[in-house]
Design an enzyme around this catalytic site. Structure first.
Site, PDB file in Angstrom:
ATOM      1  CB  SER A 204      17.945 -19.725  94.420  1.00  0.00           C
ATOM      2  OG  SER A 204      17.695 -19.885  95.866  1.00  0.00           O
ATOM      3  CE  LYS A 205      15.762 -12.938  91.974  1.00  0.00           C
ATOM      4  NZ  LYS A 205      14.552 -12.390  91.429  1.00  0.00           N
ATOM      5  NE  ARG A 206      14.119 -21.291  97.657  1.00  0.00           N
ATOM      6  CZ  ARG A 206      14.006 -21.453  96.428  1.00  0.00           C
ATOM      7  NH1 ARG A 206      13.211 -20.710  95.639  1.00  0.00           N
ATOM      8  NH2 ARG A 206      14.486 -22.320  95.800  1.00  0.00           N
TER       9      ARG A 206
END
Length: 517
Positions: free
Chosen positions: A256-258
């Site tokens: 994910s973007k994290r």
């Protein structure tokens, strides 16, 4: 046979930046095309007009170029099978839809979204085992269609799924897979405004562009089943499909973007070497050899085969990526390191150091070549060279550790003042600007110079400390703290050599004035 020469494509949507997954897909298609002696083309799937932008397109193109992925056909290149933007191919989709309608492989659907939703709920209530579109418009009479037309309804074109059957499909990565089509919907191919949906446009384009191999993410596997049936309905051979596994985070979940930067240009702007990023991404699902992780693009092309891509998801680890970046940084010559570092150095390093005194600056950078992974780390490490540094907490402790520290600093300043230490660099170099090998280069011979080299500085300093009657380790730390403002960084003798006599003497005396008696 679709085409005598292998033809592969990467088909991004210009609705956002080039991310890790997209970069890997592009890379594998590019490498396969190059390894097979074929053609790699870039096709832009811009049918999402609300979200597609030219800015996103340019970011994608820049990201591909930064990674070293070039294309033979596509935007800015042209080619014999264009246009390469889907919104410029609307007439081709209309022709294909008309052909399927005429052959009975598609039909006009006049249902509103509300009617489709109501039909789905009704099927769920009846526990029909399948809760997709209820195919209400599949067998409309001409009169029923005319009635809908009079109401002003604009039809979608739906693909008429063949009778449920078990299909044996071959995937270049998964091998032979058995799929039952009974739960596949009659899916929309073409909207009333003539804009195609993904599965339809993809097949029409792959037919028109003579695509022979399709390498893409495993999330498209079921789309691939729909597309195989559409190729069959159109009377064309299906390309060879390869569905690559997901990129995962450290916990084994979907990335994910994290977990990572979503824009490849963020890695560029942070100073990640592009060849290292390319190398690392290539390993997210594929292996070069059993005993090597570091390889060039050219070496990858020599051995790459689609069938050798792994079946399991690969975990993205930024620490491993940074390790690989460090491997590449350490392979550069001092001149290469300086040249590639300039975009990050220019805001903080005097212009004369980048030009007139490039040899001196190469020496400074060489002190950190073993210590950094990305180029944006350098400016923060070089501040002590270009101005009196603020003292960090660790350096202040080193400076005040021994009650005799003040006397050592003053005595050493006086000793250096009469020494043959180089002049104040880079402002007073007397025309001398050679890249003198530093002690970190153990195998480098000591050059003949009119001034002390780091090795000569070390010999002199050890003799001075011995005469002073103190332990060398006790002496080194406060001196380096006084000169750099930190307890980390290059060795003391490199520091002395790089700063030059005047700056060293001034900093030692200034630091001594702040040490309590």
């Amino acid at each position: 046979m679709i085409h005598p020469t292998p033809r592969l494509r990467f088909a991004p949507s210009p609705t956002g930046p080039l991310h890790l997954g997209g970069a890997r897909t592009a890379m594998y298609n590019w490498a396969a095309a190059r390894a097979l002696g074929g053609t790699f083309l870039l096709r832009i799937e811009d049918t999402d007009q609300a979200r597609s932008t030219d800015a996103s397109l340019q970011i994608i193109l820049q990201g591909l170029r930064w990674l070293g992925i070039d294309w033979d056909e596509g935007p800015e290149k042209g080619g014999d099978f264009g246009p390469y933007f889907q919104m410029q191919r609307l007439g081709l989709y209309r022709q294909a839809a008309d052909h399927l309608l005429a052959d009975g492989h598609a039909y006009l659907c006049y249902c509103t979204p509300e009617e489709i939703d109501a039909g789905r709920k009704e099927m769920e209530a009846q526990k029909a085992g399948f809760a997709g579109y209820n195919r209400r418009c599949r067998s409309l009479t001409p009169a029923q269609r005319a009635a809908f037309e009079q109401q002003g309804r604009k039809p979608n074109v739906r693909f008429k799924m063949p009778e449920a059957r078990v299909m044996q499909v071959h995937d270049l990565i998964r091998g032979d897979v058995e799929v039952n089509t009974k739960e596949l919907d009659d899916w929309v191919m073409l909207r009333p405004d003539g804009v195609p949906l993904y599965n339809f446009a993809c097949v029409v384009d792959d037919v028109g562009m003579k695509i022979t191999h399709v390498v893409r993410g495993e999330e498209h596997f079921l789309n691939g089943i729909k597309q195989r049936l559409l190729f069959e309905a159109l009377g064309h051979e299906c390309p060879l499909y390869a569905h690559i596994p997901l990129i995962l985070n450290k916990d084994g979940k979907k990335l994910s973007k994290r977990d990572a930067d979503t824009n490849m240009l963020d890695y560029r702007d942070k100073g990640f070497p592009p060849e290292a990023v390319f190398n690392y991404i290539a390993l997210l699902g594929w292996g070069f050899s059993g005993d090597r992780d570091v390889f060039s693009r050219e070496e990858m092309v020599q051995v790459f085969r689609i069938e050798t891509i792994g079946k399991a998801g690969s975990k993205f680890d930024e620490e491993k990526l940074r390790w690989m970046c460090g491997e590449y940084v350490r392979r550069w010559t001092p001149a290469q390191l300086l040249e590639r570092s300039k975009p990050w150095l220019q805001p903080v390093v005097p212009a004369t150091a980048l030009t007139t005194h490039a040899g001196w600056l190469q020496n400074a950078l060489a002190c950190y070549q073993e210590r950094i992974a990305i180029l944006s780390e350098l400016p923060g490490k070089l501040g002590w060279l270009f101005g009196v540094p603020a003292m960090d907490e660790a350096a202040a402790k080193n400076l005040a550790k021994d009650p005799a520290g003040k006397q050592w600093l003053l005595a050493y300043a006086q000793h250096l003042e009469g020494s043959n230490l180089p002049p104040s660099w880079p402002s007073d170099r007397q025309g001398v600007d050679v890249a003198v090998p530093l002690p970190s280069k153990k195998d480098a011979p000591e050059p003949a110079c009119a001034f002390w080299t780091p090795a000569a500085i070390e010999r002199d300093s050890r003799a001075f400390v011995e005469a002073l009657g103190v332990k060398f380790g006790s002496f080194v730390h406060p001196v380096r703290a006084a000169l750099t403002g930190t307890d980390k960084g290059p060795g003391l003798f490199d520091v002395l050599f790089l700063l030059g006599k005047d700056a060293c003497v001034a900093r030692l005396r200034a630091a001594a004035s702040h040490v309590a008696l």
